[in-house]
Design a protein around this motif. Structure first.
Motif, PDB file in Angstrom:
ATOM      1  N   ASN A  20       0.792  -1.234   0.059  1.00  0.00           N
ATOM      2  CA  ASN A  20      -0.098  -0.003   0.058  1.00  0.00           C
ATOM      3  C   ASN A  20       0.760   1.415   0.059  1.00  0.00           C
ATOM      4  N   VAL A  21       2.061   1.323   0.793  1.00  0.00           N
ATOM      5  CA  VAL A  21       2.711   2.458   0.637  1.00  0.00           C
ATOM      6  C   VAL A  21       3.449   2.589  -0.504  1.00  0.00           C
ATOM      7  N   LYS A  22       4.085   1.463  -0.928  1.00  0.00           N
ATOM      8  CA  LYS A  22       4.635   1.694  -2.240  1.00  0.00           C
ATOM      9  C   LYS A  22       3.797   2.029  -3.299  1.00  0.00           C
ATOM     10  N   ALA A  23       2.609   1.809  -3.134  1.00  0.00           N
ATOM     11  CA  ALA A  23       1.366   2.252  -4.310  1.00  0.00           C
ATOM     12  C   ALA A  23       1.155   3.585  -4.113  1.00  0.00           C
ATOM     13  N   GLY A  24       1.494   4.391  -3.376  1.00  0.00           N
ATOM     14  CA  GLY A  24       1.073   5.481  -2.732  1.00  0.00           C
ATOM     15  C   GLY A  24      -0.118   5.824  -2.183  1.00  0.00           C
ATOM     16  N   ASN A  25      -0.756   4.721  -1.560  1.00  0.00           N
ATOM     17  CA  ASN A  25      -1.937   4.578  -0.650  1.00  0.00           C
ATOM     18  C   ASN A  25      -1.596   4.990   0.926  1.00  0.00           C
ATOM     19  N   TYR A  26      -0.918   6.115   1.272  1.00  0.00           N
ATOM     20  CA  TYR A  26      -0.321   6.473   2.534  1.00  0.00           C
ATOM     21  C   TYR A  26      -1.569   6.334   3.595  1.00  0.00           C
ATOM     22  N   TYR A  27      -2.616   7.101   3.223  1.00  0.00           N
ATOM     23  CA  TYR A  27      -3.664   7.432   4.352  1.00  0.00           C
ATOM     24  C   TYR A  27      -4.002   5.833   4.695  1.00  0.00           C
ATOM     25  N   ASP A  28      -4.508   5.018   3.782  1.00  0.00           N
ATOM     26  CA  ASP A  28      -4.945   3.817   4.050  1.00  0.00           C
ATOM     27  C   ASP A  28      -3.853   2.910   4.843  1.00  0.00           C
ATOM     28  N   PHE A  60       7.546   4.476   6.023  1.00  0.00           N
ATOM     29  CA  PHE A  60       6.846   5.995   5.829  1.00  0.00           C
ATOM     30  C   PHE A  60       8.183   6.789   5.438  1.00  0.00           C
ATOM     31  N   LEU A  61       9.207   7.056   6.492  1.00  0.00           N
ATOM     32  CA  LEU A  61      10.147   7.786   6.440  1.00  0.00           C
ATOM     33  C   LEU A  61      10.849   7.576   5.142  1.00  0.00           C
ATOM     34  N   ASN A  62      11.066   6.364   4.547  1.00  0.00           N
ATOM     35  CA  ASN A  62      11.933   6.053   3.325  1.00  0.00           C
ATOM     36  C   ASN A  62      11.224   6.829   2.034  1.00  0.00           C
ATOM     37  N   HIS A  63       9.831   6.802   2.192  1.00  0.00           N
ATOM     38  CA  HIS A  63       9.091   7.330   1.319  1.00  0.00           C
ATOM     39  C   HIS A  63       8.478   8.787   1.398  1.00  0.00           C
ATOM     40  N   GLN A  64       9.367   9.646   2.377  1.00  0.00           N
ATOM     41  CA  GLN A  64       9.251  10.935   2.604  1.00  0.00           C
ATOM     42  C   GLN A  64       7.971  11.352   3.124  1.00  0.00           C
ATOM     43  N   GLN A  65       7.250  10.293   3.731  1.00  0.00           N
ATOM     44  CA  GLN A  65       5.989  10.786   4.455  1.00  0.00           C
ATOM     45  C   GLN A  65       6.312  11.089   5.987  1.00  0.00           C
TER      46      GLN A  65
END
Length: 312
Positions: A20-28, A60-65
């Motif tokens: 989900n994170v890699k797909a950009g579905n950060y909120y979910d 999340f931190l690795n994806h700059q979130q």
């Protein structure tokens, strides 16, 4: 069998969350991390709960979130203390990685660090030296010498060499040449206020040999003061400490915090709180600092300290 199914279950959950994170579905993904974590804690499975938080923070931190990573990091800090998690090299390694990921955000850093050091201090007096070293190294890379030096006070003995390198850098590039003696005197006193006598001895010896390249008596009054102070501490003599403070009062006045630190040293080593009256010249008192210890021979420097004037 149930353990294997449980292990497989957490692996599948982590894979799904990562997807989900890699797909950009950060909120979910963020909501799912919190939901699954709460379920694991409700089941009493704190180990898997901890693993979820660590995985989520780093992902999340690795994806700059930063926002989501920070929220999970704060939850992680609470988890460590609340569930009395025992320290381990693996956990420390994860915390250092998370710390580095949060460092660019002053707000996140200021909220996260107190939580992990609060937990760490439950198990070591000043907090894990490895965590302090990580903070010191990051701070030094950013030329934040104040923060670096604060954390260096809590390193183990092996870390003193790093601290010495930092202080020499400060002495050579950040202050006037005449202020180098203030740098080392303050560092030694800070160690002594923490009752870290061996740390104080080592930082003094390394700094003086590498930066000043001199032996007693030194040209710098505060370097003489600091060397004699360490000997007075070894002798267990509060009278000598106070005599040294009075004799070097003019030099110590260059930095008002030095006298405050000396007062703390007197409390830590001798349980003395009151400001004493002046004790006059050092005279023969100082010679006793160079008297032979049970485990060492006499010092050839003794003749250099027979008169007060020789110490300045």
């Amino acid at each position: 069998m149930s353990r294997r199914r449980g292990a497989g279950g957490i692996e599948r959950i982590l894979e799904k969350l990562e997807g989900n994170v890699k797909a950009g579905n950060y909120y979910d993904a963020f909501q799912m991390y919190k939901s699954v974590y709460n379920r694991k804690i409700g089941e009493g499975n704190t180990t898997e709960g901890l693993r979820l938080l660590i995985s989520g923070c780093k992902l999340f931190l690795n994806h700059q979130q930063m926002e989501n990573g920070t929220e999970l990091a704060l939850l992680l800090g609470d988890h460590l203390s609340t569930h009395e998690t025992r320290p381990s090299d693996a956990i420390t390694k994860h915390l250092v990685e998370i710390m580095k990921g949060l460092w660019s955000s002053e707000s996140a850093k200021q909220r996260f660090l107190p939580k992990i050091f609060k937990w760490s201090k439950l198990h070591t007096e000043h907090g894990d030296p490895a965590l302090h070293m990580a903070c010191a190294e990051i701070s030094l890379r950013e030329s934040d010498y104040i923060t670096c030096c604060i954390h260096c006070q809590y390193l183990d003995l092996d870390g003193v060499d790093f601290y010495c390198h930092t202080l020499i850098d400060v002495a050579q590039t950040r202050v006037y040449k005449s202020e180098a003696e203030l740098v080392i005197t303050s560092a030694v006193l800070q160690f002594l206020t923490l009752h870290r006598t061996e740390h104080a001895r080592r930082i003094f010896k390394l700094f003086v040999s590498r930066h000043f390249s001199t032996t007693f008596p030194h040209e710098q009054p505060l370097v003489n003061f600091t060397e004699l102070l360490l000997r007075a501490i070894d002798k267990g003599s509060s009278g000598l400490v106070k005599a040294l403070r009075d004799h070097y009062s003019k030099a110590l006045e260059r930095d008002p915090t030095l006298n405050e630190l000396i007062e703390k040293v007197l409390r830590v080593y001798f349980n003395e709180c009151k400001q004493p009256a002046g004790l006059g010249g050092l005279g023969g008192l100082v010679q006793s600092l160079f008297a032979p210890q049970p485990s060492e021979g006499g010092s050839s420097s003794a003749s250099a300290v027979q008169e007060d004037a020789d110490l300045d």
